[in-house]
Design a protein around this motif. Structure first.
Motif, short mmCIF file in Angstrom:
data_model
loop_
_atom_site.label_atom_id
_atom_site.label_comp_id
_atom_site.label_asym_id
_atom_site.label_seq_id
_atom_site.Cartn_x
_atom_site.Cartn_y
_atom_site.Cartn_z
N CYS A 1 17.38 0.89 -3.67
CA CYS A 1 16.42 2.00 -3.56
C CYS A 1 17.04 3.17 -2.81
O CYS A 1 17.62 3.01 -1.75
N ARG A 2 16.90 4.34 -3.42
CA ARG A 2 17.29 5.58 -2.74
C ARG A 2 16.05 6.45 -2.63
O ARG A 2 15.63 7.09 -3.58
N TRP A 3 15.42 6.42 -1.45
CA TRP A 3 14.24 7.24 -1.22
C TRP A 3 14.66 8.60 -0.70
O TRP A 3 15.73 8.75 -0.12
N LEU A 4 13.83 9.59 -0.93
CA LEU A 4 14.15 10.96 -0.54
C LEU A 4 14.55 11.03 0.93
O LEU A 4 13.81 10.61 1.82
N GLY A 5 15.75 11.56 1.17
CA GLY A 5 16.21 11.74 2.54
C GLY A 5 16.74 10.49 3.21
O GLY A 5 17.07 10.53 4.40
N LYS A 6 16.82 9.36 2.49
CA LYS A 6 17.28 8.11 3.09
C LYS A 6 18.48 7.57 2.31
O LYS A 6 18.68 7.91 1.15
N SER A 7 19.27 6.75 2.97
CA SER A 7 20.42 6.14 2.30
C SER A 7 19.94 4.98 1.44
O SER A 7 18.81 4.50 1.57
N VAL A 8 20.81 4.51 0.56
CA VAL A 8 20.45 3.42 -0.34
C VAL A 8 20.21 2.14 0.45
O VAL A 8 20.96 1.80 1.36
N ILE A 9 19.13 1.45 0.10
CA ILE A 9 18.81 0.18 0.75
C ILE A 9 18.55 -0.87 -0.33
O ILE A 9 17.99 -0.57 -1.38
N ARG A 10 18.99 -2.06 -0.06
CA ARG A 10 18.77 -3.17 -1.01
C ARG A 10 17.46 -3.87 -0.68
O ARG A 10 17.18 -4.20 0.47
N ILE A 11 16.67 -4.10 -1.72
CA ILE A 11 15.34 -4.68 -1.55
C ILE A 11 15.15 -5.81 -2.56
O ILE A 11 15.60 -5.72 -3.71
N HIS A 12 14.49 -6.87 -2.12
CA HIS A 12 14.08 -7.94 -3.03
C HIS A 12 12.58 -7.74 -3.31
O HIS A 12 11.76 -7.76 -2.39
N GLY A 13 12.24 -7.55 -4.58
CA GLY A 13 10.89 -7.18 -4.94
C GLY A 13 9.86 -8.28 -4.74
O GLY A 13 10.16 -9.47 -4.76
N VAL A 14 8.61 -7.84 -4.56
CA VAL A 14 7.49 -8.77 -4.49
C VAL A 14 7.30 -9.40 -5.87
O VAL A 14 7.37 -8.72 -6.89
N HIS A 15 7.08 -10.71 -5.88
CA HIS A 15 6.91 -11.43 -7.14
C HIS A 15 5.43 -11.42 -7.51
O HIS A 15 4.65 -12.27 -7.05
N ILE A 16 5.02 -10.45 -8.31
CA ILE A 16 3.63 -10.28 -8.69
C ILE A 16 3.36 -11.01 -10.01
O ILE A 16 4.03 -10.76 -11.01
N ARG A 17 2.39 -11.90 -10.01
CA ARG A 17 1.97 -12.60 -11.21
C ARG A 17 0.64 -12.04 -11.70
O ARG A 17 -0.04 -11.31 -10.98
N ARG A 18 0.26 -12.41 -12.90
CA ARG A 18 -1.01 -11.96 -13.44
C ARG A 18 -2.17 -12.38 -12.55
O ARG A 18 -3.14 -11.64 -12.38
N ASP A 19 -2.10 -13.57 -11.98
CA ASP A 19 -3.16 -14.03 -11.09
C ASP A 19 -3.24 -13.18 -9.82
O ASP A 19 -4.32 -12.95 -9.28
N ASP A 20 -2.09 -12.72 -9.33
CA ASP A 20 -2.08 -11.84 -8.17
C ASP A 20 -2.81 -10.54 -8.48
O ASP A 20 -3.57 -10.02 -7.65
N ILE A 21 -2.55 -10.00 -9.68
CA ILE A 21 -3.20 -8.75 -10.07
C ILE A 21 -4.71 -8.95 -10.15
O ILE A 21 -5.50 -8.17 -9.60
N ALA A 22 -5.13 -10.03 -10.81
CA ALA A 22 -6.56 -10.29 -10.99
C ALA A 22 -7.27 -10.48 -9.66
O ALA A 22 -8.32 -9.88 -9.41
N SER A 23 -6.69 -11.29 -8.77
CA SER A 23 -7.34 -11.55 -7.48
C SER A 23 -7.33 -10.31 -6.60
O SER A 23 -8.31 -10.03 -5.89
N SER A 24 -6.24 -9.53 -6.64
CA SER A 24 -6.18 -8.31 -5.83
C SER A 24 -7.23 -7.29 -6.30
O SER A 24 -7.91 -6.66 -5.48
N LEU A 25 -7.35 -7.14 -7.61
CA LEU A 25 -8.32 -6.17 -8.13
C LEU A 25 -9.74 -6.58 -7.76
O LEU A 25 -10.59 -5.72 -7.46
N LYS A 26 -10.02 -7.88 -7.76
CA LYS A 26 -11.35 -8.34 -7.35
C LYS A 26 -11.61 -8.01 -5.88
O LYS A 26 -12.68 -7.52 -5.52
N GLU A 27 -10.63 -8.29 -5.03
CA GLU A 27 -10.80 -8.04 -3.60
C GLU A 27 -10.94 -6.55 -3.31
O GLU A 27 -11.74 -6.13 -2.48
N ILE A 28 -10.13 -5.76 -4.00
CA ILE A 28 -10.17 -4.31 -3.78
C ILE A 28 -11.53 -3.76 -4.20
O ILE A 28 -12.15 -2.97 -3.48
N SER A 29 -12.02 -4.18 -5.35
CA SER A 29 -13.29 -3.66 -5.85
C SER A 29 -14.46 -4.09 -4.98
O SER A 29 -15.48 -3.40 -4.89
N ARG A 30 -14.30 -5.23 -4.30
CA ARG A 30 -15.35 -5.69 -3.40
C ARG A 30 -15.22 -5.10 -2.01
O ARG A 30 -16.06 -5.37 -1.12
#
Length: 499
Positions: A463-492
């Protein structure tokens, strides 16, 4: 007798596993039990969407799946496992037990369908999925890799001491002390030789400069069987405590040592995400979308989702934040949307000028309301540009002037090349995320330097963000169930949702 049901897609997975994975015409419930075990390894609960879409499949009795009334009978064992997993006494509710059993079996089949390639050994896939965290095995690996690193340094003529070893989610960082500073050049030039010596294939050992005298870090990738994944549950925890001065906080993942990394998309102010098929590009986009929604669900955010594939963003249908209450899937509609946003940007600029303010932040402080932040996320920009070249016109205008109006673009592609992405377009997207790509030239197009072609895949990114040097990141492992449960919690309103 209670039954569980599968879909036509589920049945195809079962047949493929029996024919091309296990190479045996065994009973289908064997694959269902394997799928159940895989699902129980996932920390988030399976979504209720797995109760739907059951067409053209089959039905399985408890007698088949759990061995009810047979020898051996695993019915009570299965019920106990699911009771512990869901923290409910399912022995008292057989209907709920059946529902959870079906959800887990179907989710496990879906995981097999998306994660296992028929050309790969199915038994090795199962080993990685089910037995990848054996402590004794990891300890032996740690001892072996330390010896190999010492030998590799000696092979390239570098006299060094390993002062400390820190294990991250996917990499092990070796802090190397160099008595002779002239060995630094030799070490940096020999990174490919070290990688070759360690037998890590196309992946590479990366260097990491430290602030300690004569100490340099070497990041050595470990086998995938030892990786630790961060999930949607972790993302929800981070989002519950966002930095107070961030307007649009997003968490793409963690650094190589496992610390969560947060950026402010409003300061980006636009983002290019590139990576080849299977690199985790779409999963990264889901992490960004959920990050934004966790803290900006209500009226101060409008989300524009453009999905030429017509499948990747389907779960976000019905969000009250959606621009025009729809996800755009056609190139003509995408062009109209971007043109409308150009018009909206001009209106905002005129309003700012009349109020003697220069941007949306100042306008908000001045009491001007009714101007939500607008985030545009394009799932595959290359497809749009190839189908309608003049779509680049409104894109460039939004990229050049959208920041002050509170309009931010996230442009994703699996085909980063100079033909598709003009220099003018790239020069107006200052923040970049490069997941695994096929060639070093593609890495340069995304982040202006090589390296992404040597990443480990599955969400590994530079990742190279504006004004910052490149950083290595390991992404969050988002599954379909994560999306569904998150959207429910957010809407509530169970997660911030309204800042």
């Amino acid at each position: 007798m209670p039954k569980i049901y599968t879909s036509e897609k589920d049945e195809r997975v079962i047949d493929n596993v029996l024919k091309k994975g296990l190479f045996a015409p065994g009973p289908k419930w064997t694959v269902l039990r394997i799928a159940l075990a895989i699902s129980l390894r996932i920390p988030t609960e399976p979504s209720d969407e797995l109760d739907k879409g059951i067409k053209g499949g089959s039905e399985y009795s408890f007698e088949q799946l759990t061995g009810e009334s047979q020898k051996p009978d695993y019915t009570d064992s299965f019920c106990a496992l699911l009771s512990v997993y869901h923290q409910k006494d399912l022995f008292k509710n057989i209907d709920q037990y059946r529902i959870y059993l079906q959800r887990h079996a179907r989710r496990g089949l879906r995981e097999i369908r998306t994660a296992w390639k028929e050309s790969h050994d199915f038994h090795e896939y199962l080993y990685q999925e089910l037995f990848s965290n054996l402590i004794s095995q990891q300890q032996k690996m740690d001892e072996d890799i330390e010896k190999q690193v010492k030998s590799a340094l000696s092979e390239i003529g570098v006299k060094a001491e390993i002062r400390n070893i820190v294990k991250g989610p996917r990499l092990t960082r070796f802090y190397i002390y160099l008595p002779n500073i002239n060995d630094l050049d030799r070490l940096q030039k020999g990174l490919d030789k070290i990688s070759f010596y360690l037998g890590i294939g196309k992946h590479r050992v990366f260097e990491n400069m430290t602030d300690k005298p004569r100490i340099i870090g070497l990041d050595v990738p470990r086998p995938a069987s030892t990786w630790h994944y961060f999930t949607g549950g972790d993302l929800r925890e981070w989002a519950a405590d966002p930095p107070s001065d961030y307007i649009l906080p997003v968490w793409p993942g963690v650094d190589v040592l496992g610390e969560p990394i947060c950026f402010d998309l409003a300061e980006a102010p636009h983002l290019l995400v590139g990576g080849t098929t299977g690199s985790g590009k779409s999963v990264c986009l889901h992490a960004l979308i959920l990050s934004i929604l966790h803290n900006n669900y209500n009226s101060n955010l409008t989300l524009c989702l453009i999905d030429p594939k017509a499948v990747e963003f389907s779960q976000y249908n019905g969000l009250k934040n959606l621009y025009n209450d729809e996800i755009v899937t056609e190139v003509f509609d995408a062009h109209n949307l971007l043109s409308e946003l150009v018009t909206e940007m001009s209106k905002r600029e005129q309003k700012f000028a009349k109020s003697n303010v220069t941007n949306l932040t100042e306008a908000t402080l001045a009491g001007i309301t009714g101007l939500p932040r607008i985030v545009v996320i394009v799932e595959e920009l290359a497809d749009l540009l190839m189908q309608k070249q003049d779509i680049e016109g409104p894109l460039i205008r939004l990229l050049q002037k959208g920041r002050s109006a509170g309009i931010h673009l996230v442009l994703a592609t699996q085909r980063p090349d100079s033909t598709t992405f003009s220099g003018l377009l790239r020069s107006n997207v200052p923040s970049r995320i490069a997941l695994t790509v096929q060639k070093s030239t593609e890495s340069k197009i995304i982040i202006d330097e090589t390296g992404a072609e040597r990443l480990t895949g599955k969400g590994d990114m530079l990742c190279r963000w504006l004004g910052k040097s490149v950083i290595r990141i390991h992404g969050v492992h988002i599954r379909r169930d994560d999306i569904a449960s998150s959207l429910k919690e957010i809407s509530r309103g169970q997660i911030n949702g309204d800042r």
